[in-house]
Scaffold this motif. Structure first.
Motif, short mmCIF file in Angstrom:
data_model
loop_
_atom_site.label_atom_id
_atom_site.label_comp_id
_atom_site.label_asym_id
_atom_site.label_seq_id
_atom_site.Cartn_x
_atom_site.Cartn_y
_atom_site.Cartn_z
N MET A 269 18.52 -20.03 24.74
CA MET A 269 17.54 -21.09 24.97
C MET A 269 16.13 -20.54 24.92
O MET A 269 15.22 -21.15 24.33
N ARG A 270 15.92 -19.36 25.51
CA ARG A 270 14.58 -18.77 25.54
C ARG A 270 14.10 -18.38 24.14
O ARG A 270 12.90 -18.46 23.85
N GLU B 34 23.65 -18.20 27.23
CA GLU B 34 23.04 -19.50 26.91
C GLU B 34 21.58 -19.53 27.34
O GLU B 34 20.74 -20.11 26.65
N ASN B 35 21.26 -18.89 28.46
CA ASN B 35 19.86 -18.82 28.88
C ASN B 35 19.04 -18.01 27.88
O ASN B 35 17.92 -18.39 27.51
N ALA B 36 19.60 -16.88 27.43
CA ALA B 36 18.88 -16.04 26.46
C ALA B 36 18.67 -16.79 25.14
O ALA B 36 17.58 -16.72 24.55
N VAL C 257 16.35 -10.36 27.50
CA VAL C 257 15.68 -10.92 28.67
C VAL C 257 15.55 -9.77 29.66
O VAL C 257 16.49 -9.43 30.37
N SER D 143 20.95 -9.63 21.07
CA SER D 143 20.60 -10.01 22.43
C SER D 143 21.33 -9.11 23.42
O SER D 143 22.44 -8.64 23.14
N PRO E 298 26.82 -18.00 30.90
CA PRO E 298 25.57 -18.53 31.46
C PRO E 298 24.33 -17.73 31.06
O PRO E 298 23.30 -18.30 30.67
N GLN E 299 24.41 -16.39 31.14
CA GLN E 299 23.23 -15.62 30.78
C GLN E 299 22.98 -15.64 29.27
O GLN E 299 21.82 -15.62 28.83
#
Length: 320
Positions: free
Chosen positions: A110-111, A106-108, A56, A89, A103-104
């Motif tokens: 998800m994307r 899980e965001n990565a 990301v 990642s 948190p970051q």
């Protein structure tokens, strides 16, 4: 005649085998026609590429970016199963706080549309307020939760990596398995230096990155693309060397890009060389660079590109 699949090498001592070449996503897929990107991804996997660096690459206040989101759609359109490929990642230390990396990550995930990363690479160590033990233990928790399988670092110093290894051993958890480092005919002092040689001996392996200096070594010296940092302020020297480097490539009947990529394969600790490609033609040419090493040999190839070692005596082999 069937093209042989790329060989695979273990990431450190993780038990995970990665392809000799890995494909990066840094601001790449958003510049391509989607159908072309899907076809290139399918061809890469068919040739044996199994490791994809999908970060990301944005920051608070910066324009939104979608290369990783596009990659998730490419995977679906190419009909890839999750066990066909490995996700690498990026995790950024700037965002490491009380909740750790989760948190970051899980965001990565998800994307990209997946449930775990096979490899995570910690970004540059620019903070001096971090306890390295906190990082090691947080990554161990992510592994225990099934969110990651193994991890490494990007452009860390040898001494900092040694600290991570020592902390992990003391805590009885897995330490870093791979170091993503700038490595090219021009930037060799850190991966080829004594401090990192001691890490290679302990089982750490190398992911070579930025092997074409953002396209400069391929002859793209007037491009408007983003190029990475310039340790040692040697980029002008690299640009100056491009014509002579191109002549050496021509003498071997390969492109400058193929010569630059082939050089990275001569490092004894290499697991995989990371590059970006924006067309099927570029992908095929880059993958075919491996044949040059087989034809010329490691020692001769390194001898031929020795004059282009621009950071020798300029950059500390210890690293950043």
């Amino acid at each position: 005649m069937t093209t042989p699949l790329l060989p695979r090498r273990e990431i450190g001592r993780s038990g995970i085998d990665a392809s000799l070449f890995s494909l990066g996503s840094w601001h790449t897929y958003d510049r391509m026609d989607f159908a072309d990107a899907v076809a290139m991804l399918r061809e890469a996997v068919d040739r044996g590429v199994n490791l994809f660096d999908v970060g990301v690459y944005s920051a608070p206040g910066a324009p939104p970016v979608f290369t990783d989101v596009i990659f998730s759609a490419m995977v679906r359109a190419a009909g890839l199963r999750r066990d066909d490929w490995l996700l690498s990642s990026k995790l950024w230390l700037e965002a490491f706080g009380d909740d750790g990396f989760r948190p970051q990550l899980e965001n990565a995930l998800m994307r990209v549309g997946v449930e775990h990363a096979d490899l995570v690479i910690l970004g540059d160590l620019r903070r001096d307020d971090l306890d390295l033990r906190d990082l090691v233990l947080d990554l161990a928790r992510l592994a225990e939760a099934g969110l990651i399988r193994t991890w490494g670092v990007n452009n860390w110093s040898a001494s900092s990596i040694q600290s991570l290894i020592d902390i992990a051993a003391a805590e009885g958890v897995a330490g870093p398995q791979i170091a993503q480092l700038k490595y090219s005919v021009s930037r060799r002092s850190i991966p080829d230096g004594g401090p990192f040689a001691r890490l290679w001996e302990q089982g750490l392996t190398l992911q070579a990155s930025d092997c074409l200096e953002g396209g400069v070594l391929a002859g793209k010296i007037n491009g408007d693309r983003q190029i990475g940092r310039d340790p040692g302020d040697i980029r002008e020297r690299i640009i100056h060397d491009v014509p002579a480097f191109t002549e050496v490539a021509a003498s071997l009947d390969v492109s400058p890009a193929q010569l630059g990529i082939a050089f990275t394969l001569t490092h004894p600790a290499l697991t995989t060389t990371l590059f970006g490609a924006s067309s099927g033609e570029q992908l095929r040419a880059n993958l075919d660079a491996a044949a040059l090493v087989d034809r010329v040999g490691d020692d001769e190839l390194r001898r031929l590109v020795e004059p282009f070692w621009a950071d020798r005596g300029v950059v500390d082999p210890e690293g950043p």
